[in-house]
Scaffold this active site. Structure first.
Site, PDB file in Angstrom:
ATOM      1  N   TYR A   1       0.774  -1.084  -0.027  1.00 25.78           N
ATOM      2  CA  TYR A   1      -0.075  -0.107  -0.179  1.00 25.78           C
ATOM      3  C   TYR A   1       0.648   1.168  -0.037  1.00 25.78           C
ATOM      4  O   TYR A   1       2.104   1.177   0.167  1.00 25.78           O
ATOM      5  CB  TYR A   1      -1.203  -0.061   1.100  1.00 25.78           C
TER       6      TYR A   1
ATOM      7  N   ARG B   1       8.284   4.024  -4.863  1.00 24.00           N
ATOM      8  CA  ARG B   1       8.185   2.995  -3.630  1.00 24.00           C
ATOM      9  C   ARG B   1       7.171   1.910  -3.881  1.00 24.00           C
ATOM     10  O   ARG B   1       7.419   0.689  -3.593  1.00 24.00           O
ATOM     11  CB  ARG B   1       8.017   3.740  -2.218  1.00 24.00           C
TER      12      ARG B   1
ATOM     13  N   ARG C   1      -7.279 -20.600  -2.279  1.00 21.42           N
ATOM     14  CA  ARG C   1      -6.193 -20.241  -1.220  1.00 21.42           C
ATOM     15  C   ARG C   1      -5.265 -21.619  -1.281  1.00 21.42           C
ATOM     16  O   ARG C   1      -5.563 -22.546  -1.267  1.00 21.42           O
ATOM     17  CB  ARG C   1      -7.159 -20.595   0.133  1.00 21.42           C
TER      18      ARG C   1
ATOM     19  N   LYS D   1       6.473  -2.290   1.827  1.00 22.36           N
ATOM     20  CA  LYS D   1       5.078  -1.555   2.546  1.00 22.36           C
ATOM     21  C   LYS D   1       4.030  -2.518   2.440  1.00 22.36           C
ATOM     22  O   LYS D   1       3.262  -2.088   1.629  1.00 22.36           O
ATOM     23  CB  LYS D   1       4.840  -0.193   1.983  1.00 22.36           C
TER      24      LYS D   1
ATOM     25  N   GLU E   1      11.634   2.310  14.414  1.00 23.47           N
ATOM     26  CA  GLU E   1      10.616   3.317  13.891  1.00 23.47           C
ATOM     27  C   GLU E   1       9.582   3.304  14.831  1.00 23.47           C
ATOM     28  O   GLU E   1       9.107   2.403  15.584  1.00 23.47           O
ATOM     29  CB  GLU E   1      10.586   3.252  12.244  1.00 23.47           C
TER      30      GLU E   1
HETATM   31  N1  PDD Z   1       2.686   4.982   7.459  1.00 20.91           N
HETATM   32  N2  PDD Z   1       7.162   3.710   8.949  1.00 20.91           N
HETATM   33  C1  PDD Z   1       6.159   2.850   8.819  1.00 20.91           C
HETATM   34  C2  PDD Z   1       6.441   1.570   9.665  1.00 20.91           C
HETATM   35  C3  PDD Z   1       5.301   3.565   8.261  1.00 20.91           C
HETATM   36  O1  PDD Z   1       3.899   2.721   8.217  1.00 20.91           O
HETATM   37  C4  PDD Z   1       5.142   4.689   7.660  1.00 20.91           C
HETATM   38  C5  PDD Z   1       4.092   5.402   6.904  1.00 20.91           C
HETATM   39  C6  PDD Z   1       6.404   5.340   7.560  1.00 20.91           C
HETATM   40  C7  PDD Z   1       6.482   6.840   6.954  1.00 20.91           C
HETATM   41  O2  PDD Z   1       6.556   6.717   5.520  1.00 20.91           O
HETATM   42  P1  PDD Z   1       5.819   8.077   4.734  1.00 20.91           P
HETATM   43  O3  PDD Z   1       6.749   9.147   5.039  1.00 20.91           O
HETATM   44  O4  PDD Z   1       6.470   7.357   3.413  1.00 20.91           O
HETATM   45  O5  PDD Z   1       4.599   8.168   4.999  1.00 20.91           O
HETATM   46  C8  PDD Z   1       7.504   4.941   8.258  1.00 20.91           C
HETATM   47  C9  PDD Z   1       1.412   5.483   6.510  1.00 20.91           C
HETATM   48  C10 PDD Z   1       1.401   6.920   6.757  1.00 20.91           C
HETATM   49  C11 PDD Z   1       0.297   4.612   7.385  1.00 20.91           C
HETATM   50  O6  PDD Z   1       0.402   3.552   7.448  1.00 20.91           O
HETATM   51  O7  PDD Z   1      -0.881   5.258   7.224  1.00 20.91           O
END
Ligand code: PDD
Length: 281
Positions: A33, A52, A98, A145, A177
């Site tokens: 996503y 990304r 599945r 992601k 993070e």
């Molecule tokens: N989350 N680290 C993690 C684990 C994240 O899920 C996100 C973003 C970031 C920051 O990435 P970016 O600057 O590209 O948004 C770092 C999004 C916003 C979410 O899950 O809603």
């Protein structure tokens, strides 16, 4: 007004937007996503999010979705009259019976929707937020992601139960993070944030902030830091597409600096909002 949602080539009222129960995103979290912010009805850092997404898809050998993603983003923003908020995009490996092994040549599923949300006038950005430390129990490919977000959800609930706003995750004694953001500290004017690798997401906001900080002659050090170092820092903050630059004023029970958003954090937030606005598309 009912929200208009995009599903596989169609713009539909949200109550008519449907995905199969056999979709691998639902059964295996076999999906990636992106979340892109919208200011003044325009997309922030769209190119970075698109790049990304392509990388996440490539790492998982997942087919790219059909269609012009920029045009679909713009159409959704317009149809939902979003001036400030977010666009959520999800691509899954598609629908198949599945089986753990990937299906062959299945078209991917593409779902997108908007969320209207005030991003600039955030009360939390004025006061700063508090975080607790939790163990990082996620899988080892956090650079992709994926929608495997159960542990980050658990982390937010642990934070809530502790009476704070969010959690910073710790592995081998060092902060990786936040549950949905990248973590930073400021010490002696230096901005410190963990180096990229498989253990964190390469935030699009992170890349923008580090570039802007360097252009503003600020010193950036990409290395991991501990919770103790964060507690002793002058300032702390996190970044994400949904929060921009968010001050952190308490880390695991200890006040950071004077307990108020610091000057470096406030400046970075301002620079980020101003510059992003200027180049939004
Ligand atoms: N989350 N680290 C993690 C684990 C994240 O899920 C996100 C973003 C970031 C920051 O990435 P970016 O600057 O590209 O948004 C770092 C999004 C916003 C979410 O899950 O809603």
């Amino acid at each position: 007004m009912s929200r208009t949602v995009y599903v596989n080539g169609e713009f539909l009222p949200e109550d008519q937007a449907k995905v199969s129960v056999f979709d691998r995103g639902f059964l295996f979290a076999d999906a990636v996503y992106e979340v892109t912010s919208v200011l003044d009805g325009k997309l922030i850092d769209f190119d970075g999010h698109e790049r990304r997404l392509a990388r996440s898809l490539g790492e998982l050998d997942m087919a790219a979705p059909e269609g012009d993603l920029l045009a679909i983003h713009r159409e959704l923003v317009a149809r939902n009259e979003i001036t400030e908020g977010l666009v959520y995009l999800q691509v899954t490996r598609g629908v198949a019976d599945r089986d753990f092994a990937y299906p062959k040549d299945t078209p991917s599923t593409l779902v997108m929707f908007t969320q209207a949300k005030g991003l600039i006038d955030s009360p939390a950005a004025q006061t700063g937020i508090k975080v607790i430390a939790i163990d990082d129990l996620r899988w080892g490919r956090r650079d992709i992601k994926t929608v495997q977000l159960l542990y980050p959800s658990m982390g937010k609930m642990m934070a809530k139960a502790a009476g704070v706003d969010d959690a910073w995750m710790v592995e081998d004694g060092l902060v990786t993070e936040g549950t949905s953001n990248n973590a930073y500290i400021v010490k002696g004017g230096k901005i410190i944030t963990r180096q990229l690798g498989n253990d964190i997401l390469a935030g699009i906001t992170r890349a923008a902030i580090l570039k802007m900080a360097q252009e503003a002659q600020m010193v950036v050090e990409e290395r991991a830091f501990s919770i103790a170092e964060a507690q002793a820092a002058d300032e702390a903050f996190f970044t994400s597409a949904s929060a921009f630059v968010m001050p952190v004023v308490e880390v695991d029970g200890a006040t950071v600096g004077n307990g108020k958003p610091g000057p470096v954090t406030r400046r970075l937030r301002e620079i980020y909002i101003d510059e992003s606005r200027n180049v939004a598309i």
